[in-house]
Design an enzyme around this catalytic site. Structure first.
Site, short mmCIF file in Angstrom:
data_model
loop_
_atom_site.label_atom_id
_atom_site.label_comp_id
_atom_site.label_asym_id
_atom_site.label_seq_id
_atom_site.Cartn_x
_atom_site.Cartn_y
_atom_site.Cartn_z
N SER A 178 -9.74 -0.63 7.22
CA SER A 178 -9.17 -0.61 5.87
C SER A 178 -8.47 -1.90 5.47
CB SER A 178 -8.18 0.55 5.75
OG SER A 178 -8.85 1.79 5.89
N LYS A 229 0.85 -1.19 0.00
CA LYS A 229 0.00 0.00 0.00
C LYS A 229 0.88 1.24 0.00
CE LYS A 229 -3.90 1.96 2.64
NZ LYS A 229 -4.80 1.72 3.81
N SER A 258 -9.46 1.59 2.99
CA SER A 258 -8.67 2.38 2.07
C SER A 258 -7.67 1.55 1.28
CB SER A 258 -7.93 3.47 2.85
OG SER A 258 -7.02 2.91 3.78
#
Length: 609
Positions: free
Chosen positions: A180, A82, A156
């Protein structure tokens, strides 16, 4: 190397391919070059130079290794990260194009994975500054659901979930502050492990809420998520939020799990999600679980604090300078949320902390009565169009069963749980106290084997290995032979210390069992002998390391704790007896175990009566 060859491979399949020389490190360059483009799941893909640097560094480690499989267990395995986690050679954008600095040092989790042999192949898209559960709040484009492109992917950590679900990498790192690392897992039919806060180092992570953030793991199988978690679990003295494992939690849930579910479940009118959860609960019962409804109000109230209270100011603090100098570089929705932090005072923050502590205590007290809480990972799902029309209110729906977890210092595991009638995946989450990560993982393995769903968005099933009774680094395996056996008078001394029964087995053929005189309750003595030994039935229990000393302290003379050899050659800790205690003891080895002897003694008493 054709990319289709290894799409959807698990860690074991990558390892086997390298071992058999079906693939070589240099093949990763071709593999990455074939990644589909354009693809909103990626923010940046490793260049040939970045890949070559990692490959050369790995070759040097391999040349120095004496046992490649042990020293470099992730040799050549690609993974994604990420893009709020630093990786050398990549810009850490957090989905904000104003951030352009190239990282010159790996985050600690990346360093550990590279040291194990893994190769970073790209950085993935996210809701900007990890603010959102949707996957649409990024200038690099919205990440669509891998099953139906009209729907959101969840965020996210949207990009990391997407590339794992499509089998482009066997695992990826995300982050989890409000869910997330779990919501995208549910929306894409993969595993999402949200560890206990501080279990993995956050050094090198651009924070969303520094006191709550966790680096999380996405994988196609629970076994793979567990493997990666073991690699990156590490106390980092340079990370002020890193924590030492207390070694007090059980290694597994109860043999017959005792689960809680909310008494009143909210699905926001989504009957398909409601029905899917009902089916999941029925499957839990098939596995022997007992389900009890609980008052969920404390969880709901705490979940609301994350965005509706002063906790949002922690997000403001993380990007305060950029927000003040360049507010236009923020996604409009993200900016609206983060700017709210300015509305709260220091007094508000302290009051929020006190409320959090009060509610967390109530939650901990509730969960102490159960093995885990079972909830829908998300109570509903929405389309990209719907999310555009109501970006904040619909996002909050996704966090109904996730937002409270880090505030209350809990561990969580998101698991696929089947499919809705519209073909979209549905997931459940297991939530338990801090450091119950491994216990959740072990149940997750059973759950995934039981459902045997397709992996991610792929048309293939897992070749799930038989569950192994491996020894946890946070537990001590103990062989019990008498009064501590299941159902026996002293078994409570194990259960009250969160010890878990692993298996029933036998000692090696070098032991004798004696009934000791004058012991209350009756106890046997196990002794290793040179002649006329035989196998004796024992139970193996995993005792949390931090509880082992107090358990041993209760062992009365002439018994003690030593080492016992098992029939398969393993050595474990176990009850042994001092020689002087055997002088007037009866040899009962011919019964094969204490339980059979007790049954014989009870039958004799009945006959005499």
């Amino acid at each position: 190397m054709s990319q289709n060859k290894c799409i959807g491979w698990t860690l074991q399949e990558w390892q086997t391919a390298y071992l058999n020389q079906d693939i070589h490190l240099e093949d990763l360059i071709d593999y990455v070059a074939q990644l589909p483009q354009p693809d909103h799941a990626w923010i940046s893909i490793a260049t040939t130079e970045i890949l070559s640097q990692q490959i050369e560094a790995l070759k040097q480690k391999a040349d120095q290794a004496t046992d490649l499989s042990k020293e470099l267990p992730l040799y050549g395995i690609p993974f994604a990260v990420k893009d709020n986690i630093d990786v050398t050679g990549f810009v850490t954008t957090a989905a904000c194009k104003a951030l352009t600095t190239v990282a010159t040092q790996d985050a600690e989790t990346i360093r550990l994975l590279k040291n194990a042999g893994a190769i970073v192949v790209g950085k993935t898209n996210l809701d900007q500054f990890a603010t959102g559960l949707v996957g649409t709040r990024s200038p690099f484009g919205a990440v669509s659901n891998t099953f139906n492109a009209d729907y959101v992917s969840g965020g996210s950590s949207s990009g990391s979930a997407s590339v794992v679900a499509r089998g482009l990498v066997p695992f990826a790192l995300g982050t989890d502050t409000a869910g997330s690392g779990r919501v995208p897992a549910a929306f894409n039919n993969i595993i999402g492990l949200k560890p206990t806060k501080g279990r993995f180092s956050n050094r090198g992570l651009l924070p969303a809420c520094k006191s709550l953030d966790c680096i999380s793991i996405f994988a196609l199988t629970v076994t793979d998520a567990d493997t990666i978690a073991q690699m990156v679990e590490h106390y980092d003295a340079l990370d002020s939020y890193s924590r030492q494992h207390p070694k007090t939690a059980p290694v597994k849930l109860s043999a017959k799990p005792y689960f809680a579910i909310p008494q009143k479940l909210e699905f926001f009118g989504d009957d398909q999600a409601k029905y899917a959860f009902q089916l999941a609960v029925e499957q839990l019962k098939v596995l022997g679980a007992e389900i009890t409804e609980i008052d969920f109000s404390a969880f709901e109230l705490l979940a609301a604090q994350l965005y509706q209270g002063s906790w949002v100011a922690e997000r403001t603090a993380a990007v305060a300078k950029l927000l003040a100098q360049q507010p236009d570089v923020f996604d409009p929705t993200v900016r609206t949320i983060i700017q709210k932090g300015h509305d709260f005072s220091a007094v508000d923050a302290y009051n929020a902390e006190y409320l959090k502590q009060d509610l967390s205590r109530k939650i901990q007290d509730i969960l102490s009565q159960f093995d885990a809480l079972i909830v829908p990972t998300s109570p509903t799902i929405h389309t990209l169009v719907e999310m555009e029309q109501s970006p904040i209110s619909l996002n909050s729906e996704f966090g109904t069963y996730t937002n409270f977890t880090n505030l209350a210092d809990l561990s969580a595991l998101a698991l696929p749980a089947g499919f809705r009638t519209d073909g979209l995946p549905f997931g459940i989450s297991l939530i338990a106290p801090a450091w119950y990560d491994q216990a959740l993982i072990e149940f997750g393995k059973i759950w995934q084997m039981h459902l045997n769903l397709k992996l991610g968005a792929l048309d293939r099933y897992a070749s799930i290995p038989k569950l192994q009774n491996t020894v946890s680094p946070h537990h001590i395996r103990v062989a019990v032979v008498g009064a501590h056996l299941t159902g026996m008078p002293l078994n409570f001394q194990l259960l009250t210390r969160d010890a878990v029964l692993v298996e029933t087995t036998h000692t090696a053929e070098h032991y004798a069992l004696f009934a000791l005189n004058g012991t209350i309750p009756p106890k046997p003595g196990l002794a290793r002998v040179n002649e006329h030994g035989q196998q004796i039935i024992v139970e193996l229990w995993d005792v949390p390391t931090a509880r082992f000393g107090e358990f041993v302290a209760e062992i009365p003379t002439p018994l003690g704790m030593g080492n016992v050899e098992l029939a398969d050659g393993r050595w474990v800790k176990g009850f042994i007896c001092e020689p002087y205690g055997l002088n007037d003891a009866e040899n009962i080895s011919h019964f094969g175990g204490w339980r059979a002897y007790i049954q014989h003694r009870n039958n004799s008493k009945v006959e005499q009566a």
